[in-house]
Design a protein around this motif. Structure first.
Motif, mmCIF file in Angstrom:
data_model
loop_
_atom_site.group_PDB
_atom_site.id
_atom_site.type_symbol
_atom_site.label_atom_id
_atom_site.label_comp_id
_atom_site.label_asym_id
_atom_site.label_seq_id
_atom_site.Cartn_x
_atom_site.Cartn_y
_atom_site.Cartn_z
ATOM 1 N N ASP A 1 0.928 -1.317 -0.089
ATOM 2 C CA ASP A 1 0.014 -0.072 0.203
ATOM 3 C C ASP A 1 0.692 1.464 0.009
ATOM 4 O OD1 ASP A 1 -2.611 -0.961 -0.097
ATOM 5 O OD2 ASP A 1 -2.422 -1.709 2.115
ATOM 6 N N ARG A 2 2.197 1.074 0.479
ATOM 7 C CA ARG A 2 2.860 2.172 0.414
ATOM 8 C C ARG A 2 3.898 2.550 -0.683
ATOM 9 N NH1 ARG A 2 3.571 0.113 5.485
ATOM 10 N NH2 ARG A 2 5.918 -0.349 4.988
ATOM 11 N N VAL A 3 4.178 1.470 -1.574
ATOM 12 C CA VAL A 3 4.915 1.546 -2.695
ATOM 13 C C VAL A 3 3.875 1.647 -3.904
ATOM 14 C CG1 VAL A 3 6.742 0.435 -3.891
ATOM 15 C CG2 VAL A 3 6.685 0.421 -1.298
ATOM 16 N N GLU A 4 4.068 2.375 -4.848
ATOM 17 C CA GLU A 4 3.422 2.427 -6.148
ATOM 18 C C GLU A 4 3.913 1.646 -6.932
ATOM 19 O OE1 GLU A 4 0.766 4.471 -7.543
ATOM 20 O OE2 GLU A 4 0.358 4.643 -5.490
ATOM 21 N N GLY A 5 3.121 0.982 -7.889
ATOM 22 C CA GLY A 5 3.823 0.335 -9.156
ATOM 23 C C GLY A 5 3.823 -1.040 -9.142
ATOM 24 N N MET A 6 3.549 -1.890 -7.965
ATOM 25 C CA MET A 6 3.544 -3.260 -8.128
ATOM 26 C C MET A 6 1.951 -3.866 -8.028
ATOM 27 S SD MET A 6 5.158 -6.060 -7.751
ATOM 28 C CE MET A 6 6.819 -6.034 -6.746
ATOM 29 N N ARG A 7 1.847 -4.726 -9.250
ATOM 30 C CA ARG A 7 0.504 -5.243 -9.499
ATOM 31 C C ARG A 7 0.592 -6.457 -8.884
ATOM 32 N NH1 ARG A 7 -2.755 -7.237 -14.705
ATOM 33 N NH2 ARG A 7 -4.510 -7.932 -13.678
ATOM 34 N N CYS A 8 -0.370 -6.759 -7.795
ATOM 35 C CA CYS A 8 -0.343 -7.991 -6.818
ATOM 36 C C CYS A 8 -1.661 -8.941 -7.307
ATOM 37 C CB CYS A 8 -0.474 -7.679 -5.582
ATOM 38 S SG CYS A 8 0.984 -6.923 -4.869
ATOM 39 N N VAL A 9 -1.292 -10.075 -7.539
ATOM 40 C CA VAL A 9 -2.367 -10.975 -8.033
ATOM 41 C C VAL A 9 -2.466 -12.129 -7.070
ATOM 42 C CG1 VAL A 9 -3.133 -12.376 -9.818
ATOM 43 C CG2 VAL A 9 -2.090 -10.222 -10.316
ATOM 44 N N LEU A 10 -3.787 -12.259 -6.244
ATOM 45 C CA LEU A 10 -3.639 -13.387 -5.339
ATOM 46 C C LEU A 10 -4.059 -14.860 -5.847
ATOM 47 C CD1 LEU A 10 -3.938 -14.008 -2.277
ATOM 48 C CD2 LEU A 10 -6.313 -13.230 -2.132
ATOM 49 N N GLY A 11 -3.514 -15.792 -5.631
ATOM 50 C CA GLY A 11 -3.685 -17.013 -5.949
ATOM 51 C C GLY A 11 -4.150 -17.797 -4.907
ATOM 52 N N LEU A 12 -5.380 -18.666 -4.788
ATOM 53 C CA LEU A 12 -5.781 -19.381 -3.736
ATOM 54 C C LEU A 12 -5.132 -20.591 -3.459
ATOM 55 C CD1 LEU A 12 -9.785 -18.283 -3.946
ATOM 56 C CD2 LEU A 12 -7.728 -17.024 -3.037
ATOM 57 N N PHE A 13 -3.960 -21.232 -4.251
ATOM 58 C CA PHE A 13 -3.450 -22.061 -3.779
ATOM 59 C C PHE A 13 -1.833 -21.910 -4.462
ATOM 60 C CE2 PHE A 13 -1.640 -26.341 -5.417
ATOM 61 C CZ PHE A 13 -1.340 -26.783 -4.156
ATOM 62 N N GLU A 14 -1.032 -22.264 -3.916
ATOM 63 C CA GLU A 14 0.429 -21.832 -4.276
ATOM 64 C C GLU A 14 0.872 -22.440 -5.738
ATOM 65 O OE1 GLU A 14 -0.551 -22.710 -1.260
ATOM 66 O OE2 GLU A 14 0.408 -21.622 0.144
ATOM 67 N N GLY A 15 0.110 -23.393 -6.048
ATOM 68 C CA GLY A 15 0.535 -24.266 -7.405
ATOM 69 C C GLY A 15 -0.066 -22.959 -8.439
ATOM 70 N N VAL A 16 -1.191 -22.248 -8.089
ATOM 71 C CA VAL A 16 -1.452 -21.295 -8.814
ATOM 72 C C VAL A 16 -0.513 -20.043 -9.064
ATOM 73 C CG1 VAL A 16 -3.337 -19.326 -9.422
ATOM 74 C CG2 VAL A 16 -3.845 -21.904 -8.623
ATOM 75 N N VAL A 17 0.053 -19.679 -7.944
ATOM 76 C CA VAL A 17 0.971 -18.699 -7.832
ATOM 77 C C VAL A 17 2.265 -18.954 -8.682
ATOM 78 C CG1 VAL A 17 2.694 -17.607 -6.158
ATOM 79 C CG2 VAL A 17 0.018 -17.932 -5.520
ATOM 80 N N THR A 18 2.922 -20.076 -8.635
ATOM 81 C CA THR A 18 3.978 -20.229 -9.306
ATOM 82 C C THR A 18 3.731 -20.601 -10.692
ATOM 83 O OG1 THR A 18 3.973 -22.633 -8.531
ATOM 84 C CG2 THR A 18 5.271 -21.352 -7.108
ATOM 85 N N GLY A 19 2.665 -21.461 -10.956
ATOM 86 C CA GLY A 19 2.322 -21.476 -12.458
ATOM 87 C C GLY A 19 2.188 -20.426 -12.894
ATOM 88 N N ALA A 20 1.409 -19.166 -12.501
ATOM 89 C CA ALA A 20 1.209 -17.868 -13.114
ATOM 90 C C ALA A 20 2.427 -17.220 -13.356
ATOM 91 C CB ALA A 20 0.275 -17.288 -12.241
ATOM 92 N N ALA A 21 3.397 -17.348 -12.404
ATOM 93 C CA ALA A 21 4.708 -16.650 -12.672
ATOM 94 C C ALA A 21 5.422 -17.388 -13.843
ATOM 95 C CB ALA A 21 5.738 -16.844 -11.369
ATOM 96 N N ASP A 22 5.357 -18.719 -14.102
ATOM 97 C CA ASP A 22 6.117 -19.278 -15.244
ATOM 98 C C ASP A 22 5.183 -18.791 -16.406
ATOM 99 O OD1 ASP A 22 6.906 -21.114 -16.946
ATOM 100 O OD2 ASP A 22 5.981 -22.723 -16.219
ATOM 101 N N GLY A 23 3.865 -18.510 -16.466
ATOM 102 C CA GLY A 23 3.353 -18.257 -17.765
ATOM 103 C C GLY A 23 3.650 -16.742 -18.076
ATOM 104 N N TYR A 24 3.778 -15.962 -16.783
ATOM 105 C CA TYR A 24 4.022 -14.516 -16.998
ATOM 106 C C TYR A 24 5.419 -14.408 -17.890
ATOM 107 C CZ TYR A 24 5.000 -9.758 -15.912
ATOM 108 O OH TYR A 24 5.465 -8.389 -15.916
ATOM 109 N N TYR A 25 6.351 -15.097 -17.292
ATOM 110 C CA TYR A 25 7.896 -14.950 -17.690
ATOM 111 C C TYR A 25 7.696 -15.369 -19.448
ATOM 112 C CZ TYR A 25 12.685 -15.400 -18.487
ATOM 113 O OH TYR A 25 13.918 -15.144 -19.146
ATOM 114 N N ARG A 26 7.006 -16.335 -19.541
ATOM 115 C CA ARG A 26 6.915 -16.883 -21.052
ATOM 116 C C ARG A 26 6.532 -15.878 -21.978
ATOM 117 N NH1 ARG A 26 5.691 -23.177 -21.367
ATOM 118 N NH2 ARG A 26 6.100 -23.827 -19.270
ATOM 119 N N ILE A 27 5.731 -14.978 -21.390
ATOM 120 C CA ILE A 27 4.955 -13.941 -22.518
ATOM 121 C C ILE A 27 5.562 -12.567 -22.264
ATOM 122 C CG2 ILE A 27 2.992 -12.769 -22.802
ATOM 123 C CD1 ILE A 27 2.956 -15.648 -24.228
ATOM 124 N N ALA A 28 5.870 -12.369 -21.129
ATOM 125 C CA ALA A 28 6.370 -10.898 -20.704
ATOM 126 C C ALA A 28 7.735 -10.898 -21.049
ATOM 127 C CB ALA A 28 6.115 -10.419 -19.227
ATOM 128 N N GLY A 29 8.458 -11.983 -20.800
ATOM 129 C CA GLY A 29 10.076 -11.998 -21.137
ATOM 130 C C GLY A 29 10.772 -11.482 -20.177
#
Ligand SMILES: Cc1ncc(C[n+]2csc(CCOP(=O)(O)OP(=O)(O)O)c2C)c(N)n1
Length: 516
Positions: free
Chosen positions: A35-63
Motif C-alpha cells: 500500500d505504500r509503494v506505487e507500481g507493484m501489481r499484486c495477484v492473489l492465488g488461492l493455492f500456491e500452485g496457481v501462484v508459481t504456475g502463473a509466474a511461469d506463464g508470465y515470464y514466457r510472455i512478458a520475457g
C-alpha cells in the motif's frame, strides 16, 4: 523505511512489477508495504500452485520475471510442482518466502521447517536474508540471478523481523549480462554436418530459438541444406501460424518418435538436447535417435541462439535464401457431428484470433492438433515443460496478466485441470481474457497407454478405478460458475464451434466443458 518496503521498492525499481501471492503472518509486512509503494501489481492465488504456475506463464510472455510471495516451507512446498515446470521452462522467477523472525526459529513453532531444503531442488539460487539492512541487496542479487540467461529461479527467504526492522533503502539491480556466444568451431562443425547430411540432417531448436528471427534463420538453413527442422517434445514458447516457419515437435510416444527419427544421420542442436523418451519402458531405448546418428551442438540453451543461427546461416551462405517450411494461411473446414480430436483442431485452426496465446495441457486429446492449426493466424504455443500436471490453468493466469490485449486459449485435460482449479477464481477476480476448453473424457486417458507401455498388462477393475475420474462425473460448468467464471457445455462440434466463437467475441474468462 522498513525491510519489507526496501524489498518491494527494489523489485519495482528493477521492473519486477508483478507479484503473484499467497501470504500468511510471516509476510504481513510485505503485504502492508504494497500500500505504500506505487507500481507493484499484486495477484492473489488461492493455492500456491496457481501462484508459481502463473509466474511461469508470465515470464514466457512478458520475457521478464515476476515475483511470488509464499508462506514459509509449506506454502513453498505447495507451489513446487509448478516451480519445477517453470525451472524446466527456464522461466525467470523471484520467489520471496516468508520465515519466522530470526529469534523465533529456535522455538520450533508449528510452521517451522527447513525452507532452504524445500527450495533447493526447484531453485537455481537460494538465500536466507540475515538482516533488514542487507535485505535490499539480497533482493537485488535475486533479481539479477532470475534474469541470467536463459531465465532462472531465485528464492529468497525473508525472516519476519528483517521485514519489520529499519532498513537503509532500496538497492539497485545490475543489468543482466548479455548471452554468451557460441564458438566459431561449433558453427563450422554444425555447417559441415548439415552439408554432409543433406536430407538426413535434422536441426533441433530449443529455448528462444523457437521464436522470432532465430526461427526464421533456421528456415533459411533448412532451405539451403535440405535438413529437416524440429522443436523438442515440449517448448516453452513456440511461435506458429501463417507466415512462420513450421516447427514440428518430437513425438511423445517412443515408437512414433523413433520412426520419425530413424533416417536422421546428423543431428544439430541449437538450444536443445538429444531427444530422449519421457519415461523408460521395458525393451525400448531411452535415446530416440538411431545409434549411428552423429550429434553436433551448435549452441546451448544459455547461449545467444539468434547469433548462433545467424553465424551458421552465414557459414552456409544461407542468409539470403528464402526460408523453407513457411506455413501457408489456411482455415480448415469445420466438420459437424460428434466431438473428435480432428474436429476440435479444425475449430481451433479456423477461429483462433491473431496473436492468440495457446496454453497446451491437452494431454491425449491434443495429440493431433498441430496439423490443422499450422496455418491459423500467427500465435504462441506454450507447452507443459516439466511434465507435472496442473500447469495449464495457472500458466494461463500469468500469460493473461502479461498480455492483457491478447486472447489466451487454454487447452486442458479434465484430470490436469483439477490440480489447480482455483486458477478460475483468480481469472474471475482479475477479469483475465482466457477461453478454456476442458476436455472431459472423465479419464486419466494417457495412463491407460502407459499401463500397457510399461508391460503392466490390461487393467482390471481396481486398476481401472485408478485411471478413470468418473463416478461422479465432474460438473465443469458448475465448478466454473461457483468461482465466478461463465461457462457452458458442448457435446457436438456445432455446439463447440458456437460456444468457442461466443467466448472469443467476449472478454474475460469463459470455460467450455467439451464432452468427449
Ligand atoms: C504432478 C503430477 N501428478 C501426476 C502425474 C501423472 N499423470 C500424468 S498424465 C495424468 C492424467 C492426465 O489426465 P487428463 O489431464 O485428463 O488428460 P488425458 O490423459 O485424459 O488426456 C496423470 C495423473 C503427473 N504427470 N504429474
Amino acid at each position: 523505511m522498513n525491510g519489507a518496503e526496501s524489498l518491494v521498492r527494489t523489485l519495482v525499481d528493477a521492473g519486477v512489477d508483478v507479484c503473484f501471492t499467497n501470504p500468511g503472518t510471516s509476510e504481513m509486512h510485505f503485504v502492508a508495504a504494497l500500500d505504500r509503494v506505487e507500481g507493484m501489481r499484486c495477484v492473489l492465488g488461492l493455492f500456491e500452485g496457481v501462484v508459481t504456475g502463473a509466474a511461469d506463464g508470465y515470464y514466457r510472455i512478458a520475457g521478464k520475471p515476476a515475483s511470488t510471495l509464499l508462506h514459509l516451507g509449506p506454502g513453498l512446498g505447495n507451489g513446487l510442482a509448478n516451480l519445477h515446470n517453470a525451472r524446466r521452462a527456464r522461466s525467470g522467477i523471484v520467489n520471496i518466502i516468508g520465515e519466522h523472525a530470526t529469534y523465533h526459529v529456535k522455538h520450533d513453532a508449528p510452521l517451522t521447517s527447513d525452507i532452504e531444503g524445500v527450495a533447493r531442488p526447484m531453485s537455481n539460487w537460494v538465500k536466507t536474508s540475515t538482516s533488514a539492512t542487507t535485505l535490499a541487496n539480497d533482493v537485488a542479487e535475486a533479481v539479477a540471478v532470475s534474469r541470467e540467461a536463459p531465465g532462472k529461479i531465485a528464492t529468497l527467504i525473508v525472516p519476519a523481523d528483517n521485514q519489520w526492522n529499519e532498513a537503509s533503502g532500496p538497492a539497485k539491480v545490475a543489468a543482466p549480462p548479455s548471452r554468451q556466444r557460441t564458438s566459431n568451431e561449433a558453427v563450422v562443425a554444425s555447417a559441415k554436418a548439415l552439408r554432409e547430411a543433406g536430407k538426413s540432417g535434422l536441426l533441433v531448436l530449443g529455448g528462444v530459438a523457437c521464436t522470432g528471427r532465430a526461427l526464421e534463420l533456421a528456415g533459411c538453413i533448412a532451405a539451403k541444406t535440405g535438413c529437416a527442422l524440429s522443436g523438442e517434445y515440449a517448448n516453452a514458447r513456440l511461435e506458429r501460424g501463417a507466415g512462420r516457419v513450421q516447427l514440428p515437435r518430437i513425438p511423445y510416444v517412443v515408437d512414433v518418435a523413433m520412426k520419425a527419427l530413424k533416417d536422421v544421420r546428423y543431428l544439430v542442436l541449437a538450444g536443445s538436447v538429444v531427444p530422449v523418451a519421457f519415461f523408460a519402458y521395458p525393451n525400448k531405448p531411452s535415446v530416440l535417435t538411431a545409434p549411428d546418428c552423429k550429434v553436433t551442438t551448435l549452441a546451448s540453451v544459455e547461449q545467444d541462439l539468434e547469433h548462433a543461427l545467424e553465424a551458421l546461416a552465414t557459414e552456409l551462405d544461407a542468409l539470403n535464401t528464402p526460408p523453407a517450411l513457411l506455413a501457408a494461411p489456411s482455415r480448415p473446414a469445420v466438420p459437424t457431428g460428434p466431438i473428435t480430436q480432428e474436429g476440435i483442431a479444425a475449430i481451433l485452426g479456423a477461429h483462433m484470433p491473431e496473436n492468440a496465446i495457446i496454453v497446451d495441457e491437452a494431454i491425449t486429446t491434443g495429440r493431433g492438433f498441430a496439423q490443422l492449426t499450422a496455418g491459423a493466424a500467427p500465435h504462441d504455443w506454450l507447452s507443459i515443460m516439466g511434465g507435472a500436471i496442473g500447469f495449464g490453468l495457472p500458466c494461463s493466469v500469468g500469460a493473461a496478466v502479461a498480455a492483457p490485449d491478447r486472447k489466451v486459449i487454454t487447452l486442458e485435460g479434465d484430470g490436469s485441470a483439477m490440480y489447480t482449479l482455483q486458477s478460475l477464481w483468480t481469472m474471475a477476480r482479475n477479469q483475465l481474457d482466457v477461453t478454456m476448453l476442458i476436455f472431459a473424457n472423465r479419464s486419466y486417458q494417457i495412463l491407460r497407454g502407459e499401463l500397457a507401455g510399461v508391460g503392466a498388462g490390461e487393467p482390471g477393475k481396481k486398476a481401472t478405478d485408478m485411471l478413470t475420474i468418473d463416478r461422479p462425473d465432474l460438473d465443469w460448468v458448475g465448478l466454473a460458475k461457483a468461482q465466478g467464471v461463465d461457462a457452458s457445455r458442448a457435446s457436438t462440434l456445432e455446439e463447440l464451434e458456437k460456444r468457442f466463437k461466443y467466448a472469443l467475441a467476449s472478454s474475460g474468462p469463459y470455460l467450455i466443458e467439451v464432452v468427449l
